[in-house]
Design a protein around this motif. Structure first.
Motif, short mmCIF file in Angstrom:
data_model
loop_
_atom_site.label_atom_id
_atom_site.label_comp_id
_atom_site.label_asym_id
_atom_site.label_seq_id
_atom_site.Cartn_x
_atom_site.Cartn_y
_atom_site.Cartn_z
N LEU A 1 -2.45 1.92 -11.36
CA LEU A 1 -3.20 0.68 -11.11
C LEU A 1 -3.06 -0.31 -12.25
O LEU A 1 -2.94 -1.51 -12.04
CB LEU A 1 -4.68 1.01 -10.86
CG LEU A 1 -4.96 1.77 -9.56
CD1 LEU A 1 -6.41 2.23 -9.52
CD2 LEU A 1 -4.61 0.95 -8.34
N THR B 1 2.31 1.77 -3.52
CA THR B 1 1.27 2.28 -4.41
C THR B 1 0.98 3.74 -4.11
O THR B 1 0.84 4.55 -5.02
CB THR B 1 0.00 1.43 -4.28
OG1 THR B 1 0.31 0.08 -4.60
CG2 THR B 1 -1.09 1.92 -5.21
N ARG C 1 -6.88 -1.13 -1.69
CA ARG C 1 -6.41 -0.27 -2.78
C ARG C 1 -7.45 0.80 -3.11
O ARG C 1 -7.11 1.94 -3.40
CB ARG C 1 -6.07 -1.09 -4.02
CG ARG C 1 -4.72 -1.75 -3.96
CD ARG C 1 -4.29 -2.28 -5.32
NE ARG C 1 -5.20 -3.27 -5.85
CZ ARG C 1 -5.08 -4.58 -5.66
NH1 ARG C 1 -4.10 -5.04 -4.92
NH2 ARG C 1 -5.95 -5.41 -6.20
N LEU D 1 0.83 -1.21 0.00
CA LEU D 1 0.00 0.00 0.00
C LEU D 1 0.87 1.26 0.00
O LEU D 1 0.56 2.24 -0.69
CB LEU D 1 -0.94 0.01 1.20
CG LEU D 1 -2.08 -1.00 1.18
CD1 LEU D 1 -2.79 -1.03 2.53
CD2 LEU D 1 -3.05 -0.69 0.06
N GLU E 1 0.51 -1.82 -10.63
CA GLU E 1 -0.19 -2.83 -9.84
C GLU E 1 -0.65 -4.00 -10.70
O GLU E 1 -1.11 -5.00 -10.19
CB GLU E 1 -1.39 -2.22 -9.12
CG GLU E 1 -1.02 -1.28 -8.00
CD GLU E 1 -0.33 -1.98 -6.85
OE1 GLU E 1 -0.74 -3.10 -6.47
OE2 GLU E 1 0.64 -1.41 -6.33
#
Length: 176
Positions: A128, A23, A63, A20, A132
């Motif tokens: 994302l 990100t 997320r 986390l 990710e």
């Protein structure tokens, strides 16, 4: 909160905090703010943990909470005027060729600086989708929009990123 729920949350937080934070850093470009965003997201998750029924998908929910927390933070008036131009911390790799490592660091820093110039929603989609590695449908669910919107934001974000890289690259060539 019940003991079992609290223990489940603690395990989740320990397992996903680093991811986390990374990100969040890709969203905002500042390790300190990324830490704050991660902690705020985990606090929100803790408060809602007893209501989360599908805990096997809690990382996707986390997320989403992180994304919403970051977008909310971007909307705050004092954040709009703040300029971030600090240096990105470098991680040394002793096994790498020094010349090649320098080129890789330069490229990474250039892409990261360009990413910070991309508008927030487009940056969120790019992070994302490509960092990710989430599929379009999951990004759409996380951002609360349609898959078509994700695709168009991705296309626009890539154009904006490409333009920012070119602009920053020209500035680096002129400066050297």
């Amino acid at each position: 909160m019940r003991k079992a729920d609290e223990q489940g949350f603690r395990e989740f937080a320990v397992q996903h905090a680093a991811s986390l934070r990374r990100t969040a850093y890709l969203f905002c470009g500042d390790w300190h703010m990324a830490e704050d965003l991660m902690q705020a997201s985990l606090l929100k998750l803790y408060q809602a943990w007893h209501r989360i029924e599908w805990r096997d998908h809690a990382s996707a929910y986390a997320r989403k909470v992180l994304l919403r927390t970051w977008l909310d933070e971007k909307r705050r008036p004092w954040r709009r005027a703040e300029q971030r131009d600090g240096e990105v911390p470098d991680v040394a790799d002793a096994a790498a060729d020094p010349e090649r490592a320098g080129e890789q660091l330069w490229a990474r820093d250039l892409v990261h600086a360009a990413l910070l110039r991309v508008p927030p929603r487009q940056r969120a989609v790019l992070v994302l989708r490509y960092f990710e590695d989430l599929p379009v449908n999951e990004v759409a669910v996380l951002m609360g929009c349609t898959e078509g919107t994700v695709k168009s934001q991705t296309a626009r974000g890539l154009v904006a990123l490409r333009n920012a890289v070119e602009e920053l690259g020209r500035g680096a060539v002129v400066a050297s």
